[in-house]
Scaffold this motif. Structure first.
Motif, short mmCIF file in Angstrom:
data_model
loop_
_atom_site.label_atom_id
_atom_site.label_comp_id
_atom_site.label_asym_id
_atom_site.label_seq_id
_atom_site.Cartn_x
_atom_site.Cartn_y
_atom_site.Cartn_z
N ALA A 141 -1.30 2.47 11.19
CA ALA A 141 -1.43 1.16 11.85
C ALA A 141 -2.26 0.22 10.99
CB ALA A 141 -2.13 1.33 13.21
N ASP A 142 -2.21 -1.04 11.37
CA ASP A 142 -3.03 -2.07 10.73
C ASP A 142 -4.35 -2.15 11.50
OD1 ASP A 142 -4.23 -4.50 9.92
OD2 ASP A 142 -2.27 -5.34 9.43
N ALA A 143 -5.45 -2.03 10.78
CA ALA A 143 -6.78 -2.05 11.43
C ALA A 143 -7.01 -3.33 12.23
CB ALA A 143 -7.86 -1.93 10.36
N HIS A 160 0.38 4.26 -2.85
CA HIS A 160 0.12 5.67 -2.53
C HIS A 160 1.27 6.58 -2.96
CE1 HIS A 160 -3.70 5.16 -0.54
NE2 HIS A 160 -3.23 4.16 0.16
N TRP A 193 0.82 -1.21 0.00
CA TRP A 193 0.00 0.00 0.00
C TRP A 193 0.85 1.26 0.00
CZ3 TRP A 193 -4.60 0.10 -1.81
CH2 TRP A 193 -5.39 -1.02 -1.74
N TRP A 209 -10.48 4.32 -6.59
CA TRP A 209 -11.51 4.54 -5.56
C TRP A 209 -11.74 6.02 -5.25
CZ3 TRP A 209 -6.88 1.96 -5.00
CH2 TRP A 209 -5.89 2.59 -4.29
N SER A 259 -8.53 9.72 1.38
CA SER A 259 -9.94 10.02 1.08
C SER A 259 -10.34 11.44 1.48
CB SER A 259 -10.83 9.02 1.84
OG SER A 259 -12.17 9.46 1.84
N ASP A 263 -4.57 4.44 8.68
CA ASP A 263 -4.18 3.71 7.47
C ASP A 263 -2.85 3.02 7.70
OD1 ASP A 263 -5.39 3.95 4.40
OD2 ASP A 263 -3.31 3.26 4.49
N LEU A 264 -2.70 1.90 7.03
CA LEU A 264 -1.43 1.16 7.04
C LEU A 264 -0.32 1.99 6.43
CD1 LEU A 264 -1.81 -2.38 5.41
CD2 LEU A 264 -0.93 -1.85 7.67
N GLY A 296 -8.63 2.77 7.24
CA GLY A 296 -8.15 2.57 5.86
C GLY A 296 -8.59 3.75 5.02
N GLY A 297 -8.59 4.91 5.66
CA GLY A 297 -9.10 6.13 5.01
C GLY A 297 -8.20 6.59 3.88
N GLY A 298 -6.93 6.23 3.92
CA GLY A 298 -6.02 6.65 2.86
C GLY A 298 -6.04 8.15 2.70
N ARG A 314 -14.45 2.23 3.91
CA ARG A 314 -14.85 2.07 2.50
C ARG A 314 -13.67 1.43 1.77
NH1 ARG A 314 -13.96 5.31 -2.15
NH2 ARG A 314 -15.48 4.95 -3.81
N ALA A 315 -13.96 0.25 1.24
CA ALA A 315 -12.98 -0.46 0.39
C ALA A 315 -11.74 -0.92 1.14
CB ALA A 315 -12.61 0.39 -0.82
N VAL A 316 -11.91 -1.41 2.36
CA VAL A 316 -10.80 -2.00 3.10
C VAL A 316 -11.15 -3.46 3.48
CG1 VAL A 316 -9.20 -1.73 5.04
CG2 VAL A 316 -10.31 0.29 4.04
C1 LIG Z 1 -8.95 1.04 -1.81
S1 LIG Z 1 -8.23 2.12 -0.64
C2 LIG Z 1 -9.63 2.97 0.01
C3 LIG Z 1 -9.25 4.29 0.67
C4 LIG Z 1 -10.43 5.07 1.26
N1 LIG Z 1 -11.16 4.30 2.24
C5 LIG Z 1 -11.36 5.57 0.21
O1 LIG Z 1 -12.50 5.10 0.09
O2 LIG Z 1 -10.94 6.50 -0.53
C6 LIG Z 1 -7.82 1.00 0.68
C7 LIG Z 1 -7.02 1.68 1.78
O3 LIG Z 1 -6.94 0.81 2.91
C8 LIG Z 1 -5.62 0.80 3.42
N2 LIG Z 1 -5.48 -0.51 4.07
C9 LIG Z 1 -5.48 -1.73 3.49
N3 LIG Z 1 -5.42 -2.69 4.41
C10 LIG Z 1 -5.40 -2.07 5.62
C11 LIG Z 1 -5.34 -2.52 6.97
N4 LIG Z 1 -5.28 -3.83 7.25
N5 LIG Z 1 -5.33 -1.61 7.95
C12 LIG Z 1 -5.36 -0.28 7.67
N6 LIG Z 1 -5.43 0.21 6.42
C13 LIG Z 1 -5.44 -0.67 5.41
C14 LIG Z 1 -4.73 1.05 2.20
O4 LIG Z 1 -3.48 1.60 2.52
C15 LIG Z 1 -5.61 2.02 1.40
O5 LIG Z 1 -5.33 3.37 1.75
#
Ligand SMILES: C[S@@+](CC[C@H](N)C(=O)[O-])C[C@H]1O[C@@H](n2cnc3c(N)ncnc32)[C@H](O)[C@@H]1O
Length: 206
Positions: free
Chosen positions: A95-97, A11, A7, A21, A52, A70-71, A48-50, A113-115
């Motif tokens: 951190a890892d969720a 990014h 990830w 996304w 966003s 976010d990771l 996992g907001g990235g 969203r999308a995690v």
């Molecule tokens: C597809 S993107 C979606 C970003 C945001 N939620 C959005 O809708 O714009 C997935 C995001 O989740 C993060 N991610 C993936 N696995 C994760 C985890 N186990 N813990 C935290 N963040 C994570 C990635 O780094 C990435 O920013």
């Protein structure tokens, strides 16, 4: 390659407005959040907001306790640069969720969203759900958005699990009361359609 490195690389190599996304405004998420957490001092976490734009929308609406986790640090830096001085009003967590030691019952609303749909191993999904239940606590809410059944089977080079609203809720189980579900047609910056499913649940007392 591990999850975090994967990830970080995504990014670092793409502009936030180029990723599939990207949403200029997280309209549906904001609508659902306001419905169940209208008080502006409700703690809200975007997991996992990235990079966003949901955080921008929450600050615009006056939310005072917003956290983005976010990771990938690179993703959070992108959001911080966009927000400029407003970034100081947000708690940023790299951190890892699945195992972040957030305090028990410390948030009113968990948004993803999308995690979750990247968790292809059932054991990871169980860990994730236990984490949501612990960090949100009874009476709090969770919004989880994944690709719907007609959505893509992969994203960013990773496999995903696609869900119907019922299937997504079933992953969380009876400790989560399904208040509503929505479908959203997301158009990627490249012009492709990605159907999403959103579930809005309340965490029940055990
Ligand atoms: C597809 S993107 C979606 C970003 C945001 N939620 C959005 O809708 O714009 C997935 C995001 O989740 C993060 N991610 C993936 N696995 C994760 C985890 N186990 N813990 C935290 N963040 C994570 C990635 O780094 C990435 O920013």
């Amino acid at each position: 390659m591990n999850r975090e490195k994967h990830w970080e690389r995504i990014h670092q190599s793409k502009e936030p407005t180029q990723v599939s996304w990207y949403q200029p405004e997280a309209r549906l998420s904001l609508e659902l959040i306001r419905r169940v957490a209208p008080e502006l001092d409700s703690p809200v976490i975007d997991v996992g907001g990235g990079a966003s734009t949901l955080v921008d929308g929450l600050l615009d609406r006056g939310y005072r306790k917003v956290a983005v986790l976010d990771l990938a640090q690179a993703a959070l830096v992108r959001a911080q640069e966009r927000l400029a001085e407003r970034a100081t009003r947000v708690r940023w967590i790299v951190a890892d969720a699945l195992d972040v030691p957030l305090a028990t019952a410390s948030t009113a609303l968990w948004h993803d969203r999308a995690v979750f749909h990247f968790l292809t191993d059932a054991r990871d999904r169980v860990r994730y759900v236990a984490q949501v239940q612990r960090v949100v606590g009874p009476g709090g809410h969770v919004i989880v958005a994944s690709f719907g059944p007609e959505g893509p089977s992969r994203c960013s080079g990773l496999e995903v699990v696609r869900y119907s609203p019922e299937g997504l809720h079933a992953e969380f189980g009876q400790a989560f009361h399904l208040l509503d579900s929505k479908r959203e047609d997301h158009w990627t910056p490249g012009g492709s359609l990605q159907p999403f499913v959103y579930c809005l649940c309340r965490v029940e007392s055990s």
